[in-house]
Design an enzyme around this catalytic site. Structure first.
Site, PDB file in Angstrom:
ATOM      1  CG  HIS A  17      -1.930  -1.142   1.339  1.00  0.00           C
ATOM      2  ND1 HIS A  17      -3.063  -0.983   0.609  1.00  0.00           N
ATOM      3  CD2 HIS A  17      -1.654  -2.350   1.782  1.00  0.00           C
ATOM      4  CE1 HIS A  17      -3.602  -2.287   0.898  1.00  0.00           C
ATOM      5  NE2 HIS A  17      -2.780  -2.902   1.575  1.00  0.00           N
ATOM      6  CG  LEU A  18       3.093   2.430  -2.983  1.00  0.00           C
ATOM      7  CD1 LEU A  18       3.695   2.599  -4.580  1.00  0.00           C
ATOM      8  CD2 LEU A  18       4.337   2.052  -2.220  1.00  0.00           C
ATOM      9  NE  ARG A  19      -1.831   3.223   3.838  1.00  0.00           N
ATOM     10  CZ  ARG A  19      -2.704   2.147   3.861  1.00  0.00           C
ATOM     11  NH1 ARG A  19      -3.363   1.705   2.901  1.00  0.00           N
ATOM     12  NH2 ARG A  19      -2.603   1.340   4.944  1.00  0.00           N
ATOM     13  CG  ASN A  48      -6.362   0.059   0.117  1.00  0.00           C
ATOM     14  OD1 ASN A  48      -5.368   0.160  -0.564  1.00  0.00           O
ATOM     15  ND2 ASN A  48      -6.663  -0.507   1.417  1.00  0.00           N
ATOM     16  CG  HIS A  60      -9.170  -8.731   1.879  1.00  0.00           C
ATOM     17  ND1 HIS A  60      -8.288  -7.759   2.652  1.00  0.00           N
ATOM     18  CD2 HIS A  60      -9.764  -9.355   3.041  1.00  0.00           C
ATOM     19  CE1 HIS A  60      -8.487  -7.769   3.987  1.00  0.00           C
ATOM     20  NE2 HIS A  60      -9.433  -8.990   4.110  1.00  0.00           N
ATOM     21  CG  HIS A  67      -3.986 -10.845   2.904  1.00  0.00           C
ATOM     22  ND1 HIS A  67      -5.201 -11.245   2.685  1.00  0.00           N
ATOM     23  CD2 HIS A  67      -4.202  -9.303   2.935  1.00  0.00           C
ATOM     24  CE1 HIS A  67      -5.870 -10.173   2.400  1.00  0.00           C
ATOM     25  NE2 HIS A  67      -5.404  -9.207   2.490  1.00  0.00           N
ATOM     26  CG  ASP A 118      -1.304  -6.645   3.429  1.00  0.00           C
ATOM     27  OD1 ASP A 118      -1.424  -5.446   3.237  1.00  0.00           O
ATOM     28  OD2 ASP A 118      -2.222  -6.979   4.160  1.00  0.00           O
TER      29      ASP A 118
HETATM   30  O1  DOR Z   1      -4.690  -5.056   7.635  1.00  0.00           O
HETATM   31  C1  DOR Z   1      -4.938  -4.457   6.312  1.00  0.00           C
HETATM   32  N1  DOR Z   1      -4.743  -3.454   6.223  1.00  0.00           N
HETATM   33  N2  DOR Z   1      -5.438  -5.421   5.352  1.00  0.00           N
HETATM   34  C2  DOR Z   1      -6.057  -4.919   4.442  1.00  0.00           C
HETATM   35  O2  DOR Z   1      -6.669  -5.619   3.708  1.00  0.00           O
HETATM   36  C3  DOR Z   1      -5.905  -3.300   3.987  1.00  0.00           C
HETATM   37  C4  DOR Z   1      -4.787  -2.927   4.701  1.00  0.00           C
HETATM   38  C5  DOR Z   1      -4.722  -1.343   4.589  1.00  0.00           C
HETATM   39  O3  DOR Z   1      -4.872  -0.698   3.596  1.00  0.00           O
HETATM   40  O4  DOR Z   1      -4.239  -0.797   5.630  1.00  0.00           O
END
Ligand code: DOR
Length: 435
Positions: free
Chosen positions: A71-73, A103, A187, A240, A314
């Site tokens: 996740h690069l946000r 996301n 997921h 995961h 993850d």
């Molecule tokens: O723990 C998690 N955090 N599971 C996910 O599927 C999403 C992720 C997040 O984007 O923080």
């Protein structure tokens, strides 16, 4: 005879390339950002004068590691991570390529956002492959324009963070993905059972008074996804994996010839739900949750027998102020790019579960093949994406050294074995461990 200037020679390390079946002491020559040859006898590489020499004696030289779950946000939460900072963390962790999850805010569910992230990654310290959302806004209601996403370079689709509850939508996503030859990542936690849960449903959750996310939720989701994959002939990738029953379901599906692949995260093969009561560290809150000791064992068995194809972090950065709260109010997720390699060495290789070649395959050629990514091998002509590992380095995870903008790791203060020495991206050193 190639007269192009010699860039670099990585000398004297043990070269491990599972894709080539190569595992011996050798010298690697890099020319114009690509692999120009690997030879045990340096003379056979021809004229290497003028080359920068990296002394890799006592080190392992492997294809640049690939992490398909990061996740690069960006866009949206640049206070937690940016494409640039996430790629710096990747380089420090030995990863030369990452697949970033959609996301973000807004979601990566259209061409503009895919291209925005690709643009941000142009000069980054790792290659970034974008994964698009299965449904618009990942709301599970309407499919994204999957063809459009693929046209601009999305390598897969997922609604990561959520299960796609509507089976008809998932079936159509698989049918489209098949047309474009990309995997559908899922997921797999059935939402009606899991959505409100905080930790694994168990004796521990009852004792702690925290709502549970039952293992059967993952089992049901995985079995539904496998059934749709069987029916459509698509490529399914379960993200995961965390429970014994889910591992068993995937093992059976693979034996049947269904095109399913899986990943395991370090926290699921290192930790169990018992860790939560010990410190109530909110960095231990993650989805899917930390499971039982038996589940953890099953993940390791799946890694050993190949049911689990790859290891992914993850990496999920969260702001300190959002994690500084009661356990059940903290957002789920932990960072992982900079600790994955050390955890793999300490908890899989040193324990005798995997050898280096198998572990490296799960972080190089396997993900490359599954996601049609370039790289994952040191074959002549491949981009010179290389990770040099000091297998004997002992180190302590120190949050002040993280390149990630976030600090939400439960492994801070842990002593690990095996550390990145250099990371090379297209012939450029993007990470150098200080002596
Ligand atoms: O723990 C998690 N955090 N599971 C996910 O599927 C999403 C992720 C997040 O984007 O923080």
């Amino acid at each position: 005879m190639n007269n192009a200037p010699v860039d670099m020679i990585i000398s004297g390390g043990r070269v491990i390339d599972p894709a080539l079946g190569f595992g011996k002491d050798a010298h690697v020559l890099i020319r114009n950002g690509a692999i120009a040859g690997i030879e045990s006898d340096v003379q056979k590489l021809g004229d290497t004068s003028g080359a920068t020499v990296i002394d890799a004696s006592g080190k392992l030289v492997v294809p640049g590691l690939i992490d398909i779950h990061v996740h690069l946000r960006e866009p949206g939460r640049e206070d937690e991570e940016t494409v640039e900072s996430g790629c710096r963390a990747a380089a420090a962790g030995g990863f030369t390529a990452v697949c970033c999850m959609p996301n973000t805010s807004p979601r990566i569910d259209n061409q503009e956002t895919v291209m925005f992230v690709q643009d941000r990654a142009k000069n980054a310290d790792a290659r970034v492959y974008v994964v698009g959302a299965i449904t618009k806004g990942s709301e599970g209601k309407e499919l994204s324009e999957i063809g459009d996403l693929v046209k601009v370079g999305a390598v897969a689709i997922t609604d990561d963070g959520h299960w796609v509850e509507n089976s008809e939508i998932m079936r159509r996503a698989m049918e489209y993905s098949k047309m474009f030859n990309i995997p559908v990542m899922d997921h797999a936690e059935e939402s009606t059972l899991c959505a409100s849960g905080i930790m694994n449903e168990s004796f521990e959750s009852t004792r702690l008074g925290l709502r549970g996310r039952p293992a059967v939720g993952e089992e049901i989701a995985v079995m539904r996804d496998i059934a749709l994959c069987r029916a459509t002939g698509a490529r399914l990738h379960i993200q995961h994996l965390s429970t014994r029953r889910a591992v068993e379901a995937v093992r059976a599906a693979k034996a049947e010839g269904i095109r399913v692949t899986t990943e395991a995260c370090p926290h699921h093969f290192v930790l169990t739900d018992e860790a939560i009561a010990k410190e109530f560290n909110t960095c231990l809150r993650v989805n899917p949750p930390l499971r039982s000791a038996d589940d953890r064992e099953a993940i390791i068995e799946g890694l050993i027998d190949g049911t689990i194809d790859c290891i992914a972090s993850d990496h999920a950065p969260h702001a300190q102020e959002e994690k500084d709260c009661e356990f059940d109010l903290a957002p789920p997720g932990m960072i992982g790019l900079e600790t994955t390699l050390g955890l793999v060495k300490t908890y899989l290789i040193d324990k005798g579960y995997l050898n280096w070649a198998d572990a490296v395959a799960k972080m190089t050629i396997n993900p490359a093949k599954m996601f049609n990514l370039p790289g994952g091998t040191l074959k002549t002509g491949s981009p010179a994406d290389i990770t040099i590992i000091d297998p004997d380095a002992s180190w302590t995870v120190d949050q002040s050294k993280f390149r990630s903008m976030s600090r939400n790791s439960p492994f801070i203060g842990w002593k690990l074995q095996g550390q990145v020495y250099r990371t090379i991206l297209g012939g450029r050193v993007v990470f150098e461990r200080e002596a």
